[in-house]
Write a protein that holds these residues in place. Structure first.
Motif, short mmCIF file in Angstrom:
data_model
loop_
_atom_site.label_atom_id
_atom_site.label_comp_id
_atom_site.label_asym_id
_atom_site.label_seq_id
_atom_site.Cartn_x
_atom_site.Cartn_y
_atom_site.Cartn_z
N TYR A 20 0.76 -1.15 0.07
CA TYR A 20 0.10 -0.08 -0.10
C TYR A 20 0.82 1.22 -0.04
N CYS A 41 -6.08 6.44 -3.11
CA CYS A 41 -5.52 5.85 -1.65
C CYS A 41 -5.89 6.82 -0.66
N LYS A 42 -7.05 7.14 -0.58
CA LYS A 42 -7.66 8.04 0.67
C LYS A 42 -8.63 7.34 1.43
N LYS A 43 -8.46 7.25 2.62
CA LYS A 43 -9.33 6.56 3.61
C LYS A 43 -9.53 4.90 3.43
N ILE A 44 -8.37 4.43 3.07
CA ILE A 44 -8.22 3.03 3.02
C ILE A 44 -7.86 2.22 4.20
N ARG A 45 -8.70 1.42 4.71
CA ARG A 45 -8.50 0.70 6.04
C ARG A 45 -7.67 -0.49 5.75
#
Length: 77
Positions: A20, A41-45
């Motif tokens: 990631y 790739c924003k707010k990826i858990r």
């Protein structure tokens, strides 16, 4: 992608995080170069890794040889 790597491919949480990080850096560069408006790739858990203890040999274990478990480099590799 994260779910696929963690569940389908069976990668450890640390490996998923490493992949990631590289992917996010590539997308950030694309945004900076104006090839993309925003990074996906924003707010990826990301999966959480298990907290595991490191097995560090004692001085006695190191000096006794430990029957090949620990190498002279200091680890089991």
């Amino acid at each position: 992608m994260v779910k696929h790597l963690a569940e389908d491919k069976g990668l450890a949480a640390g490996s998923v995080r490493n992949i990631y990080d590289v992917t996010a850096a590539l997308f950030a560069a694309a945004v900076e170069d104006r090839a993309l408006a925003v990074s996906p790739c924003k707010k990826i858990r990301l999966p959480r890794g298990a907290d595991s203890e490191v097995d560090v040999p004692t001085v006695e274990e190191r000096s006794s040889g430990c029957a090949g478990r620990w190498t002279s480099a200091g680890g089991p590799w």
